[in-house]
Design a protein around this motif. Structure first.
Motif, PDB file in Angstrom:
ATOM      1  N   GLU A 118       0.882  -1.056  -0.022  1.00 15.39           N
ATOM      2  CA  GLU A 118       0.037  -0.064   0.013  1.00 15.39           C
ATOM      3  C   GLU A 118       0.810   1.271  -0.087  1.00 15.39           C
ATOM      4  OE1 GLU A 118      -4.013  -0.989   2.439  1.00 15.39           O
ATOM      5  OE2 GLU A 118      -2.322  -0.811   3.728  1.00 15.39           O
ATOM      6  N   MET A 127      -1.903   8.392  -0.981  1.00 14.34           N
ATOM      7  CA  MET A 127      -3.316   8.055  -0.819  1.00 14.34           C
ATOM      8  C   MET A 127      -3.796   7.301   0.334  1.00 14.34           C
ATOM      9  SD  MET A 127      -5.750   6.495  -3.707  1.00 14.34           S
ATOM     10  CE  MET A 127      -5.235   4.958  -3.927  1.00 14.34           C
ATOM     11  N   ARG A 128      -2.780   6.342   0.806  1.00  9.04           N
ATOM     12  CA  ARG A 128      -2.897   5.523   1.806  1.00  9.04           C
ATOM     13  C   ARG A 128      -2.838   6.227   3.317  1.00  9.04           C
ATOM     14  NH1 ARG A 128      -5.003   3.475   5.713  1.00  9.04           N
ATOM     15  NH2 ARG A 128      -4.442   1.443   6.711  1.00  9.04           N
ATOM     16  N   GLU A 130      -2.728   9.536   3.664  1.00 11.23           N
ATOM     17  CA  GLU A 130      -4.190  10.543   3.917  1.00 11.23           C
ATOM     18  C   GLU A 130      -5.066   9.788   4.417  1.00 11.23           C
ATOM     19  OE1 GLU A 130      -4.675  12.543  -0.055  1.00 11.23           O
ATOM     20  OE2 GLU A 130      -2.595  13.401   0.098  1.00 11.23           O
ATOM     21  N   ASN A 131      -5.353   8.402   3.755  1.00  7.20           N
ATOM     22  CA  ASN A 131      -6.528   7.785   4.441  1.00  7.20           C
ATOM     23  C   ASN A 131      -6.266   7.421   5.868  1.00  7.20           C
ATOM     24  OD1 ASN A 131      -8.382   7.643   2.193  1.00  7.20           O
ATOM     25  ND2 ASN A 131      -7.380   5.675   1.503  1.00  7.20           N
ATOM     26  N   LEU A 132      -5.123   7.329   6.419  1.00  2.00           N
ATOM     27  CA  LEU A 132      -4.595   7.099   7.721  1.00  2.00           C
ATOM     28  C   LEU A 132      -4.923   8.219   8.493  1.00  2.00           C
ATOM     29  CD1 LEU A 132      -3.195   5.258   9.889  1.00  2.00           C
ATOM     30  CD2 LEU A 132      -1.269   6.152   9.256  1.00  2.00           C
ATOM     31  N   ILE A 134      -7.341  10.330   8.061  1.00  2.00           N
ATOM     32  CA  ILE A 134      -8.644  10.617   8.074  1.00  2.00           C
ATOM     33  C   ILE A 134      -9.293   9.534   9.157  1.00  2.00           C
ATOM     34  CG2 ILE A 134     -10.984   9.921   6.935  1.00  2.00           C
ATOM     35  CD1 ILE A 134      -9.608  10.912   4.255  1.00  2.00           C
ATOM     36  N   GLU A 135      -8.659   8.210   8.994  1.00  2.00           N
ATOM     37  CA  GLU A 135      -9.114   7.172   9.917  1.00  2.00           C
ATOM     38  C   GLU A 135      -8.915   7.794  11.679  1.00  2.00           C
ATOM     39  OE1 GLU A 135      -8.193   2.772   9.767  1.00  2.00           O
ATOM     40  OE2 GLU A 135      -7.116   3.683   8.209  1.00  2.00           O
ATOM     41  N   SER A 138     -11.128  10.834  12.565  1.00  2.00           N
ATOM     42  CA  SER A 138     -12.622  10.483  12.589  1.00  2.00           C
ATOM     43  C   SER A 138     -13.021  10.197  13.584  1.00  2.00           C
ATOM     44  CB  SER A 138     -12.866   9.638  11.424  1.00  2.00           C
ATOM     45  OG  SER A 138     -12.283   8.225  11.783  1.00  2.00           O
TER      46      SER A 138
END
Length: 141
Positions: A118, A127-128, A130-132, A134-135, A138
């Motif tokens: 990833e 991408m991964r 940036e998702n981290l 957010i995780e 959140s």
């Protein structure tokens, strides 16, 4: 097909593989630090000795190598030689990982797994990670 290295040479190569401070781990840690996250690494008191522990967020992060942890991707395939050994080895690793994750969840920790594939190139990594972010943001303040 037999190994291209002698038994002694193969043993030496395998002995040089370390489980801590791998390149993928360091990439994730640098990203987190540059985004203001503070963490501990390889906390021995937690099951599985997570690679990154974000105490404030009650989150642990495992940065897993695809081969060693049996990920279903191109990097996670088993070698064609000594297949019985590798199949047993990787399945034991997966069982241990599952057990440790279950224990962490029971202790109230959120478990995040980042696979080597990833973050293998710049686009995927961006991408991964940036998702981290957010995780992490959140569920927490």
């Amino acid at each position: 097909m037999s190994d291209i290295f002698s038994t002694g040479k193969r043993s030496s190569i395998m002995a040089n593989i370390h489980g801590c401070n791998t390149k993928p781990e360091v990439l994730v840690r640098k990203f987190l630090f540059s985004n203001g996250f503070r963490y501990r690494i390889n906390v021995k008191k937690l099951p599985g000795k997570p690679d990154i522990v974000l105490t404030k967020y009650r989150t642990v992060i495992f940065v897993n190598g695809c081969f060693w942890h049996g990920h279903m991707c191109k990097r996670g395939h088993l070698p064609s030689s000594n297949m019985v050994f590798w199949k047993e080895k990787i399945s034991r690793n997966k069982l241990r990982d599952d057990k440790n994750q279950d224990l962490l969840i029971k202790l109230g920790w959120k478990v995040v797994i980042i696979w080597q594939c990833e973050i293998s190139n710049v686009e995927k990594r961006k991408m991964r990670l940036e998702n981290l972010l957010i995780e992490l943001k959140s569920d927490n303040p």
